[in-house]
Design an enzyme around this catalytic site. Structure first.
Site, PDB file in Angstrom:
ATOM      1  N   CYS A 199      -3.187   2.502   2.494  1.00 39.28           N
ATOM      2  CA  CYS A 199      -2.973   1.062   2.440  1.00 39.28           C
ATOM      3  C   CYS A 199      -1.766   0.755   1.571  1.00 39.28           C
ATOM      4  O   CYS A 199      -1.360   1.555   0.716  1.00 39.28           O
ATOM      5  CB  CYS A 199      -4.208   0.342   1.895  1.00 39.28           C
ATOM      6  SG  CYS A 199      -4.592   0.723   0.170  1.00 39.28           S
ATOM      7  N   LYS A 200      -1.185  -0.415   1.824  1.00 41.05           N
ATOM      8  CA  LYS A 200      -0.158  -0.981   0.964  1.00 41.05           C
ATOM      9  C   LYS A 200      -0.648  -2.340   0.511  1.00 41.05           C
ATOM     10  O   LYS A 200      -0.944  -3.208   1.336  1.00 41.05           O
ATOM     11  CB  LYS A 200       1.171  -1.130   1.706  1.00 41.05           C
ATOM     12  CG  LYS A 200       2.254  -1.811   0.865  1.00 41.05           C
ATOM     13  CD  LYS A 200       3.502  -2.146   1.669  1.00 41.05           C
ATOM     14  CE  LYS A 200       4.546  -2.853   0.813  1.00 41.05           C
ATOM     15  NZ  LYS A 200       5.738  -3.285   1.605  1.00 41.05           N
TER      16      LYS A 200
END
Length: 344
Positions: A199-200
């Protein structure tokens, strides 16, 4: 569009080849750069400026040669929403070829998927896989903002991941998705999916970074957590995050890479800690420029620091440049960054 490009693009209803558990690879730790999309100087003969593939490749190779561990093409900074399908394919395939020609075979590339429709998200992913990207960075579907609940976010990503031809990462950027926040519990759930590999988080909630990075229910060798802010690099990497996807590194790649290299080493000696703190201070100050001026500022910075691109900014409605004299106001900060960059 050329006939060659038409043949490479899949049909509107492609039969996708999904990755198997044995073929899924997670992105490496480190600093990724969300590279801007470069455009040629505007012409009165065209509706909008054309993409500048030559500069795109040149900049990407420069980053690869200066410590950056991977690229994000066509993310928010890359203005994917301002490009046509054909332009997106051409940009990724050209950068992949340019990196290969420069000796960077299999260099890590994430590609941004910034669309709410499941069918279109899968179309983008299919195109990007064929163009040479290894991962899709898939933005949370935020058009309806607060009307979207966490259960529907889980279901949306599950459907996309089930059918994606390559592994995906969850991209949570509240500033462009009507303030949607993906909760730690949702990350815990989605991290179990074999085709979701990270994830970012492009927001300032460091607690969420830390919770997800340290969650004992997540396999952190498989699910990688990245921040979208370089000012968080040292703190979040110390607590288990994989790295950052940071716009400042588009200008000063060696400095951000040095900070990452030191932050992820264990144990951290007192002398190393002192250097980490000094670089993190300079980076955090410089990130104020990125926060204020965004894509236009990044493009002008790349032009002024590296001599690449133009001062034209992005495509409408982002076309433009910094106000007269604005870059000079940041001279104390940019001088500090230049000194660090030259020292690496």
């Amino acid at each position: 569009m050329s006939e060659t490009l038409k043949k490479k693009l899949p049909s509107s209803d492609p039969k996708m080849t999904k990755p198997t558990r044995d073929t899924i690879i997670s992105p490496p730790t480190g600093v990724f750069v969300p590279v801007p999309t470069f455009f040629q100087p505007a012409s009165n003969n065209t509706l909008q400026a054309k993409i500048d593939v030559e500069t795109q490749v040149k900049h990407s190779v420069y980053l690869a040669r200066n410590g950056i561990r991977g690229l994000v093409l066509l993310g928010s900074t890359g203005e994917a929403i301002h490009l046509s399908r054909e332009e997106r394919f051409e940009l990724i395939s050209s950068v992949r070829k340019g990196l290969n020609d420069a000796g960077f075979l299999d260099y890590p590339i994430m590609a941004g998927v910034l669309i709410n429709s499941v069918d279109e998200a899968l179309e983008w992913l299919q195109d990007f896989s064929r163009a040479g990207a290894q991962w899709g960075l898939v933005l949370a579907p935020g058009y309806f903002g607060l009307a979207v609940n966490q259960e529907n976010i889980k279901d949306w990503y599950t459907v996309v991941a089930d059918n994606s031809p390559m592994p995906i990462l969850i991209y949570n950027y509240p500033g462009v998705t009507n303030q949607i926040i993906v909760t730690p519990e949702t990350y815990t759930h989605l991290a179990q999916h074999p085709n979701i590999v990270g994830c970012k988080m492009s927001h300032g909630n460091v607690s969420y970074h830390v919770q997800v990075s340290l969650d004992p229910e997540i396999d952190h060798d498989k699910f990688r957590v990245y921040s979208g802010f370089g000012q968080q690099l040292g703190p979040i990497v110390f607590f288990g995050a994989a790295g950052v996807i940071d716009g400042l590194a588009a200008m000063y790649p060696r400095t951000l890479s040095r900070l990452m290299d030191m932050a992820e080493k264990r144990p951290i000696e007192p002398k190393t800690l002192k250097e980490i703190q000094a670089i993190q201070f300079a980076v955090s100050r410089a990130e104020e420029f990125i926060g204020k001026w965004g894509i236009v500022g990044i493009k002008e910075g790349v032009y002024r620091v590296l001599g690449m691109g133009t001062l034209e900014g992005g495509r409408l409605p982002l076309r433009g440049k910094l106000p007269e004299g604005e870059w000079d106001k940041w001279e104390a900060i940019t001088s500090r960054m230049k000194a660090l960059e030259d020292a690496q």
